[in-house]
Design an enzyme around this catalytic site. Structure first.
Site, mmCIF file in Angstrom:
data_model
loop_
_atom_site.group_PDB
_atom_site.id
_atom_site.type_symbol
_atom_site.label_atom_id
_atom_site.label_comp_id
_atom_site.label_asym_id
_atom_site.label_seq_id
_atom_site.Cartn_x
_atom_site.Cartn_y
_atom_site.Cartn_z
ATOM 1 N N LYS A 1 71.600 -5.392 -14.379
ATOM 2 C CA LYS A 1 71.698 -5.818 -15.749
ATOM 3 C C LYS A 1 71.050 -4.804 -16.678
ATOM 4 O O LYS A 1 71.389 -4.723 -17.860
ATOM 5 C CB LYS A 1 70.998 -7.161 -15.938
ATOM 6 C CG LYS A 1 71.629 -8.320 -15.207
ATOM 7 C CD LYS A 1 70.838 -9.603 -15.525
ATOM 8 C CE LYS A 1 71.362 -10.816 -14.802
ATOM 9 N NZ LYS A 1 70.532 -12.010 -15.068
ATOM 10 N N GLU B 1 73.173 4.269 -15.414
ATOM 11 C CA GLU B 1 72.012 3.484 -14.973
ATOM 12 C C GLU B 1 70.870 3.675 -15.947
ATOM 13 O O GLU B 1 70.673 4.772 -16.481
ATOM 14 C CB GLU B 1 71.603 3.934 -13.568
ATOM 15 C CG GLU B 1 70.298 3.363 -13.037
ATOM 16 C CD GLU B 1 70.332 1.863 -12.790
ATOM 17 O OE1 GLU B 1 70.396 1.131 -13.802
ATOM 18 O OE2 GLU B 1 70.276 1.439 -11.627
ATOM 19 N N ILE C 1 67.517 3.244 -15.309
ATOM 20 C CA ILE C 1 66.297 3.835 -14.759
ATOM 21 C C ILE C 1 66.488 4.190 -13.294
ATOM 22 O O ILE C 1 67.094 3.431 -12.526
ATOM 23 C CB ILE C 1 65.097 2.865 -14.940
ATOM 24 C CG1 ILE C 1 63.780 3.545 -14.545
ATOM 25 C CG2 ILE C 1 65.305 1.558 -14.196
ATOM 26 C CD1 ILE C 1 62.562 2.801 -15.044
ATOM 27 N N ASP D 1 64.221 5.148 -10.083
ATOM 28 C CA ASP D 1 62.834 5.064 -9.621
ATOM 29 C C ASP D 1 62.639 6.028 -8.459
ATOM 30 O O ASP D 1 62.461 7.224 -8.650
ATOM 31 C CB ASP D 1 62.535 3.608 -9.236
ATOM 32 C CG ASP D 1 61.048 3.304 -9.176
ATOM 33 O OD1 ASP D 1 60.289 4.178 -8.715
ATOM 34 O OD2 ASP D 1 60.648 2.206 -9.583
ATOM 35 N N THR D 2 62.681 5.540 -7.241
ATOM 36 C CA THR D 2 62.524 6.431 -6.087
ATOM 37 C C THR D 2 63.771 7.262 -5.834
ATOM 38 O O THR D 2 63.702 8.300 -5.180
ATOM 39 C CB THR D 2 62.224 5.608 -4.816
ATOM 40 O OG1 THR D 2 63.355 4.771 -4.525
ATOM 41 C CG2 THR D 2 60.976 4.748 -5.009
ATOM 42 N N GLY D 3 64.901 6.814 -6.353
ATOM 43 C CA GLY D 3 66.172 7.494 -6.105
ATOM 44 C C GLY D 3 66.914 6.951 -4.902
ATOM 45 O O GLY D 3 68.094 7.255 -4.700
ATOM 46 N N ASP E 1 63.794 -5.402 -17.664
ATOM 47 C CA ASP E 1 63.071 -6.666 -17.581
ATOM 48 C C ASP E 1 61.952 -6.636 -16.560
ATOM 49 O O ASP E 1 61.784 -5.675 -15.809
ATOM 50 C CB ASP E 1 64.042 -7.783 -17.189
ATOM 51 C CG ASP E 1 64.427 -7.703 -15.714
ATOM 52 O OD1 ASP E 1 64.257 -8.699 -14.991
ATOM 53 O OD2 ASP E 1 64.901 -6.622 -15.274
ATOM 54 N N VAL F 1 58.160 -0.130 -17.461
ATOM 55 C CA VAL F 1 58.607 -0.263 -18.841
ATOM 56 C C VAL F 1 59.585 -1.422 -18.970
ATOM 57 O O VAL F 1 60.362 -1.714 -18.053
ATOM 58 C CB VAL F 1 59.261 1.036 -19.360
ATOM 59 C CG1 VAL F 1 58.231 2.130 -19.485
ATOM 60 C CG2 VAL F 1 60.399 1.479 -18.455
ATOM 61 N N LYS G 1 61.734 8.149 -13.200
ATOM 62 C CA LYS G 1 60.294 8.056 -12.985
ATOM 63 C C LYS G 1 59.802 9.134 -12.022
ATOM 64 O O LYS G 1 60.490 9.490 -11.058
ATOM 65 C CB LYS G 1 59.929 6.688 -12.393
ATOM 66 C CG LYS G 1 59.900 5.552 -13.378
ATOM 67 C CD LYS G 1 59.334 4.315 -12.684
ATOM 68 C CE LYS G 1 59.318 3.122 -13.608
ATOM 69 N NZ LYS G 1 58.740 1.936 -12.938
#
Length: 229
Positions: A76, A141, A143, A145-147, A201, A195, A173
């Site tokens: 989402k 996308e 974000i 994060d780790t990928g 969310d 964030v 990140k």
């Protein structure tokens, strides 16, 4: 596979926000009273997000213009970024010699438990991805994060034999457990902070941070009070 390893130029990494960036004080902006005690600062003002999104749209037009593409929005959290990015591309198409016909489809990924990215990835909407066969695909996308989640998604999408895959990520990140993966188009590289806002969310909370708070003050990312370790 779409994306690149982390040996890129600063331009490739987007706008790099340093680890010691404190953000902006909350009292300089407006925010819902019921979230005030849960927010630490305004991390990226909405105007900066929009300017950067417009630049990404221009880069995408330069690379993919005159090719039909399927925009695959990751729900989402990615819906607001995707909507703004598509709008920027439409504006550029109206004022350019190039055109970029787009079809938008949606997929939902679940890989977070509270504020932690997990190994378990659930894909909803995957049964409709046969339409990607032979197509140019732009995954959008919010974000990375780790990928690991994105790499798993890319493997899944590639199984449908698209002609090409590109990835646009608003935020990437810097995390110790990261794979080194970077999207093809990066908005901001940020520290390992949690964030919220702009459709991101925490357990479904904070998605309702307004897209526009007033005629003068627009939305922004807001940082959850904890720094992840």
């Amino acid at each position: 596979m779409a994306g690149r390893e982390r040996n890129q130029t600063d331009m490739d990494k987007g706008i790099v926000i340093p680890d010691d960036w404190p953000g902006y004080p909350l009292d300089l902006f407006t925010s819902p009273e019921h979230y005030c005690e849960d927010l630490e600062c305004v991390y990226i003002p909405h105007g900066v997000i929009m300017d950067r999104t417009e630049r990404l749209a221009r880069n995408i037009m330069d690379d993919l213009g005159d090719h039909d593409i399927v925009v695959l929005c990751v729900l989402k959290g990615g819906y607001q970024f995707c909507a703004d990015l598509v709008d920027c591309i439409k504006v550029l198409c109206r004022h350019s010699n190039k055109t970029l016909p787009m079809r938008v489809d949606f997929i939902r990924l679940k890989s977070y438990l509270n504020d932690q990215s997990t190994e378990d990835l659930h894909i909803e909407g995957a049964e409709n991805l046969s339409v990607l066969s032979g197509k140019n695909v732009l995954i959008v996308e919010a974000i990375v994060d780790t990928g690991k989640t994105m790499k798993t998604l890319l493997d899944h999408v590639e199984a449908f034999s698209p002609k090409m895959i590109k990835v646009a990520g608003l935020l990437v990140k810097r995390v110790p457990s990261g794979t080194g993966y970077l999207p093809d188009y990066v908005g901001f590289e940020i520290p390992n902070r949690f964030v919220v806002g702009y459709a991101l969310d925490y357990n479904e909370y904070f998605r309702d941070l307004n897209t526009k708070d007033s005629p003068r003050v627009s939305t922004y990312f807001k940082v959850w009070t904890r720094q992840l370790v």
